[in-house]
Design an enzyme around this catalytic site. Structure first.
Site, PDB file in Angstrom:
ATOM      1  N   SER A  63       0.833  -1.204   0.000  1.00 15.14           N
ATOM      2  CA  SER A  63       0.000   0.000   0.000  1.00 15.14           C
ATOM      3  C   SER A  63       0.867   1.252   0.000  1.00 15.14           C
ATOM      4  CB  SER A  63      -0.901   0.013   1.240  1.00 15.14           C
ATOM      5  OG  SER A  63      -1.394   1.332   1.439  1.00 15.14           O
ATOM      6  N   HIS A 119      -1.128  -1.301  -4.270  1.00 14.51           N
ATOM      7  CA  HIS A 119      -2.399  -0.948  -3.635  1.00 14.51           C
ATOM      8  C   HIS A 119      -2.478   0.569  -3.462  1.00 14.51           C
ATOM      9  CE1 HIS A 119      -5.910  -1.997  -1.118  1.00 14.51           C
ATOM     10  NE2 HIS A 119      -5.528  -1.024  -0.305  1.00 14.51           N
ATOM     11  N   ASP A 154      -4.676   3.615  -2.155  1.00 12.53           N
ATOM     12  CA  ASP A 154      -5.758   3.953  -1.235  1.00 12.53           C
ATOM     13  C   ASP A 154      -6.308   5.342  -1.503  1.00 12.53           C
ATOM     14  OD1 ASP A 154      -6.063   1.704   0.610  1.00 12.53           O
ATOM     15  OD2 ASP A 154      -3.979   2.118   1.159  1.00 12.53           O
ATOM     16  N   MET A 210      -8.962   8.134  -0.573  1.00 14.62           N
ATOM     17  CA  MET A 210      -9.842   8.531   0.536  1.00 14.62           C
ATOM     18  C   MET A 210     -10.353   9.947   0.296  1.00 14.62           C
ATOM     19  SD  MET A 210      -7.693   7.195   3.805  1.00 14.62           S
ATOM     20  CE  MET A 210      -6.735   5.666   3.765  1.00 14.62           C
ATOM     21  N   HIS A 241      -8.197   0.930  -4.192  1.00 16.08           N
ATOM     22  CA  HIS A 241      -9.136   0.760  -3.076  1.00 16.08           C
ATOM     23  C   HIS A 241      -9.833   2.094  -2.821  1.00 16.08           C
ATOM     24  CE1 HIS A 241      -9.530  -0.180   1.553  1.00 16.08           C
ATOM     25  NE2 HIS A 241     -10.695  -0.107   0.946  1.00 16.08           N
ATOM     26  N   MET A 252     -12.040   4.366  -0.905  1.00 11.50           N
ATOM     27  CA  MET A 252     -12.731   4.637   0.366  1.00 11.50           C
ATOM     28  C   MET A 252     -13.396   5.986   0.197  1.00 11.50           C
ATOM     29  SD  MET A 252      -9.742   3.192   2.813  1.00 11.50           S
ATOM     30  CE  MET A 252      -8.559   3.291   1.486  1.00 11.50           C
ATOM     31  N   MET A 269     -11.754  -5.958   5.273  1.00  8.83           N
ATOM     32  CA  MET A 269     -10.880  -5.048   6.020  1.00  8.83           C
ATOM     33  C   MET A 269     -10.533  -5.655   7.375  1.00  8.83           C
ATOM     34  SD  MET A 269     -10.156  -2.430   4.138  1.00  8.83           S
ATOM     35  CE  MET A 269      -9.266  -1.491   5.378  1.00  8.83           C
ATOM     36  N   ASP A 281      -6.607  -6.325   4.360  1.00  8.66           N
ATOM     37  CA  ASP A 281      -5.973  -5.004   4.329  1.00  8.66           C
ATOM     38  C   ASP A 281      -6.038  -4.388   5.718  1.00  8.66           C
ATOM     39  OD1 ASP A 281      -5.057  -2.469   3.697  1.00  8.66           O
ATOM     40  OD2 ASP A 281      -6.788  -1.935   2.452  1.00  8.66           O
TER      41      ASP A 281
HETATM   42  C1  DX5 Z   1      -6.297   1.636   5.501  1.00  7.26           C
HETATM   43  C2  DX5 Z   1      -5.849   1.319   4.108  1.00  7.26           C
HETATM   44  C3  DX5 Z   1      -4.727   0.361   4.065  1.00  7.26           C
HETATM   45  C4  DX5 Z   1      -3.469   0.815   4.758  1.00  7.26           C
HETATM   46  C5  DX5 Z   1      -2.754  -0.401   5.289  1.00  7.26           C
HETATM   47  O1  DX5 Z   1      -7.502   2.279   5.487  1.00  7.26           O
HETATM   48  O2  DX5 Z   1      -6.903   0.773   3.352  1.00  7.26           O
HETATM   49  O3  DX5 Z   1      -4.457  -0.070   2.746  1.00  7.26           O
HETATM   50  O4  DX5 Z   1      -2.592   1.515   3.935  1.00  7.26           O
HETATM   51  O5  DX5 Z   1      -1.647   0.010   6.013  1.00  7.26           O
HETATM   52  P1  DX5 Z   1      -0.895  -0.957   7.031  1.00  7.26           P
HETATM   53  O6  DX5 Z   1      -0.411  -2.152   6.271  1.00  7.26           O
HETATM   54  O7  DX5 Z   1       0.214  -0.099   7.532  1.00  7.26           O
HETATM   55  O8  DX5 Z   1      -1.883  -1.333   8.102  1.00  7.26           O
HETATM   56 ZN    ZN Z   2      -6.427  -0.212   1.395  1.00 10.39          ZN
END
Ligand code: DX5
Ligand code: ZN
Length: 220
Positions: free
Chosen positions: A7, A32, A34, A36, A65, A67, A136, A174
């Site tokens: 990620s 990955h 993310d 948001m 991903h 969010m 998750m 994740d």
């Molecule tokens: C959290 C994200 C993850 C995050 C994971 O909301 O969706 O992808 O980056 O990070 P680690 O591996 O550090 O928990």
């Molecule tokens: Zn993620």
């Protein structure tokens, strides 16, 4: 098949293109990404233009991903930016079936994610159209949180259901995935492992990725 998806949330954002290339050299399968929006989760990261800007830096599969609150509105943007897999949340306000259809129409693979308190059975009606389900293992929003072992029952239930139907679907985990937790998730039935801190925080990313892969392979 076991896949490791680092990620970028834990990467050096000032050199995102180089970080993406480094993950490919280090043996990652996916990258990955993310996204948001500050509404679906209490944090803001980046959107389609940033993803587009690093698309030519690596051949890694872009595992996006989302969010965000209204994923359906933005699917086309992310597909055009170079996403390969687009995962959105069942708790978002877009209609799930229509969103999956849109992702597939745009030429991408579709995934749906469930937060820790959401029953995984919510995605069962759409399983036949999905390439991946993301369970998750932390509350989405931030990297570096602790793995929640109570989410493993959902992975087991999902694995049982896919086997019962005879469908081949990836189960992604994740949040808090590291050398201590990857085996638990693999033993429950997960096969795609997102890792932010455990890979980008390691002195040797290639060693961290191969160690995670080894542990997952041995535990599955
Ligand atoms: C959290 C994200 C993850 C995050 C994971 O909301 O969706 O992808 O980056 O990070 P680690 O591996 O550090 O928990
Ligand atoms: Zn993620």
């Amino acid at each position: 098949m076991i896949k490791i998806s680092p990620s970028v949330l834990a990467s050096d954002f000032s050199a995102l293109g180089a970080e993406a290339a480094r993950m490919q050299e280090s043996g990652a399968d996916y990258l990955h990404l993310d996204v948001m929006d500050g509404r679906f989760v209490p944090n803001i990261t980046f959107g389609a233009p940033i993803i587009k800007s690093i698309r030519n830096k690596t051949q890694l599969v872009f595992d996006v991903h989302l969010m965000i609150d209204e994923p359906l509105k933005y699917i086309e943007d992310f597909a055009k930016a170079g996403a390969d897999i687009i995962t959105f949340h069942t708790e978002s306000s877009s209609p799930a079936a229509e969103t999956v259809e849109k992702i597939i129409d745009c030429g991408c693979k579709a995934g749906i994610s469930v937060k820790p308190n959401t029953p995984v059975e919510q995605v069962f009606p759409l399983l036949d159209s999905l390439s991946m389900v993301l369970v998750m293992t932390v509350e989405p929003g931030f990297g570096g949180q602790s793995f929640m072992p109570e989410t493993m029952d959902k992975i087991k239930a999902l694995r049982r259901e896919t086997e019962r139907r005879g469908i081949d679907i990836d189960i992604q985990v994740d949040g808090g995935i590291n050398e201590k937790t990857v085996e638990t998730a693999a033993a429950a039935g997960a096969n795609v492992f997102v890792a932010g801190s455990a890979v980008f925080g390691a002195a040797d990313a290639a060693a961290a990725i191969s160690r995670l892969r080894e542990l997952a392979e041995a535990a599955k």
